[in-house]
Design a protein around this motif. Structure first.
Motif, PDB file in Angstrom:
ATOM      1  N   ALA A  45      30.187 -11.116  60.585  1.00 41.52           N
ATOM      2  CA  ALA A  45      30.330 -11.756  61.894  1.00 41.52           C
ATOM      3  C   ALA A  45      29.267 -11.255  62.864  1.00 41.52           C
ATOM      4  O   ALA A  45      28.766 -12.019  63.695  1.00 41.52           O
ATOM      5  N   LYS A  46      28.901  -9.976  62.739  1.00 43.84           N
ATOM      6  CA  LYS A  46      27.863  -9.412  63.603  1.00 43.84           C
ATOM      7  C   LYS A  46      26.521 -10.080  63.327  1.00 43.84           C
ATOM      8  O   LYS A  46      25.793 -10.446  64.259  1.00 43.84           O
ATOM      9  N   LEU A  47      26.200 -10.269  62.044  1.00 46.37           N
ATOM     10  CA  LEU A  47      24.951 -10.955  61.687  1.00 46.37           C
ATOM     11  C   LEU A  47      24.959 -12.395  62.191  1.00 46.37           C
ATOM     12  O   LEU A  47      23.945 -12.881  62.712  1.00 46.37           O
ATOM     13  N   GLU A  48      26.099 -13.064  62.042  1.00 46.72           N
ATOM     14  CA  GLU A  48      26.229 -14.441  62.538  1.00 46.72           C
ATOM     15  C   GLU A  48      26.017 -14.476  64.054  1.00 46.72           C
ATOM     16  O   GLU A  48      25.319 -15.356  64.569  1.00 46.72           O
ATOM     17  N   GLU A  70      22.698 -27.202  74.043  1.00 42.74           N
ATOM     18  CA  GLU A  70      24.160 -27.173  74.070  1.00 42.74           C
ATOM     19  C   GLU A  70      24.743 -26.759  72.716  1.00 42.74           C
ATOM     20  O   GLU A  70      25.708 -26.010  72.662  1.00 42.74           O
ATOM     21  N   ASP A  71      24.134 -27.257  71.640  1.00 43.33           N
ATOM     22  CA  ASP A  71      24.600 -26.877  70.297  1.00 43.33           C
ATOM     23  C   ASP A  71      24.418 -25.378  70.065  1.00 43.33           C
ATOM     24  O   ASP A  71      25.280 -24.720  69.475  1.00 43.33           O
ATOM     25  N   ALA A  72      23.291 -24.841  70.521  1.00 41.29           N
ATOM     26  CA  ALA A  72      23.037 -23.408  70.353  1.00 41.29           C
ATOM     27  C   ALA A  72      24.052 -22.592  71.158  1.00 41.29           C
ATOM     28  O   ALA A  72      24.538 -21.556  70.696  1.00 41.29           O
ATOM     29  N   ALA A  73      24.396 -23.070  72.353  1.00 41.73           N
ATOM     30  CA  ALA A  73      25.393 -22.374  73.177  1.00 41.73           C
ATOM     31  C   ALA A  73      26.770 -22.420  72.509  1.00 41.73           C
ATOM     32  O   ALA A  73      27.483 -21.417  72.488  1.00 41.73           O
ATOM     33  N   ALA A 132      23.048 -16.408  66.040  1.00 44.64           N
ATOM     34  CA  ALA A 132      23.401 -17.403  67.061  1.00 44.64           C
ATOM     35  C   ALA A 132      22.774 -17.039  68.402  1.00 44.64           C
ATOM     36  O   ALA A 132      22.292 -17.909  69.129  1.00 44.64           O
ATOM     37  N   GLN A 133      22.751 -15.744  68.707  1.00 48.17           N
ATOM     38  CA  GLN A 133      22.146 -15.291  69.950  1.00 48.17           C
ATOM     39  C   GLN A 133      20.646 -15.580  69.950  1.00 48.17           C
ATOM     40  O   GLN A 133      20.095 -16.077  70.941  1.00 48.17           O
ATOM     41  N   ALA A 134      19.982 -15.299  68.821  1.00 52.39           N
ATOM     42  CA  ALA A 134      18.542 -15.553  68.700  1.00 52.39           C
ATOM     43  C   ALA A 134      18.252 -17.044  68.866  1.00 52.39           C
ATOM     44  O   ALA A 134      17.316 -17.438  69.576  1.00 52.39           O
TER      45      ALA A 134
END
Length: 199
Positions: free
Chosen positions: A65-68, A37-40, A72-74
């Motif tokens: 922001a793109k790197l962030e 849930e935290d990752a989402a 986050a996606q990874a």
């Protein structure tokens, strides 16, 4: 403040994930649901930050922001795999975040994902379990403090609303009583006038 909390939460998640990989025999229980849930949440926040950066048209902000968003996606993909492996069920709303971020980035960036995970593992390797536990405790304390403040603010707003409602109710009752008293006085006067006519 939100960005700081999210950054701290993300760092804590990375530390926790690395700790799990390095200490499979430890007695530490991991809440995979919370990690998922935290990752989402981190993925959703990163997407919002990216959208705001694009709206600002600042190339530096957009790249950051793109790197962030990629990180986050990874983290979300990794956390989802672990969560499912531990018997969890994927939530469709969280998958929407993944689809949106993938569309934003033009598909998942596997090479960047791998390098982010490797870098976080190398950072975690140098830390002791005590340091990881302390970091996790600090993050948890910070989150709990923020949560307590939000609850306190919400309770104050509810209390203020109740006081205002009670005041309105009292005003309404007072006006109703005054109107009723005035009406009764007029009725009594009319009855006296009517009685005087028949005398």
């Amino acid at each position: 403040m939100k960005k700081t909390l999210i950054s701290l939460a993300f760092a804590g998640l990375l530390l926790t994930a690395g700790s799990c990989k390095k200490n499979d025999t430890s007695n530490v229980k991991i809440d995979f649901t919370q990690s998922y849930e935290d990752a989402a949440l981190a993925l959703s926040t990163a997407q919002k930050n990216y959208d705001e950066a694009v709206a600002s048209k600042d190339p530096v902000k957009i790249e950051a922001a793109k790197l962030e968003l990629q990180k986050a996606q990874a983290k979300y993909v990794d956390s989802k795999k672990t969560y499912v492996a531990e018997g969890g069920t994927v939530k469709p709303e969280y998958e929407t975040y993944l689809v949106t971020s993938s569309q934003t980035l033009g598909g998942p960036k596997v090479d960047i994902v791998s390098s982010v995970i490797k870098k976080s593992d190398s950072i975690i390797t140098g830390k002791t379990n005590a340091q990881i536990d302390n970091t996790a405790k600090e993050i948890k304390a910070s989150v709990n403090a923020e949560k307590a403040k939000l609850v306190e603010d919400a309770n104050k707003k509810v209390s203020d609303a109740k006081v205002e409602a009670d005041k309105l109710k009292e005003d309404f009752k007072k006006r109703t009583d005054e109107t009723k008293k005035s009406a009764n006085e007029k009725i009594e006067k009319a009855q006296k006038d009517l009685n005087n006519l028949f005398k």
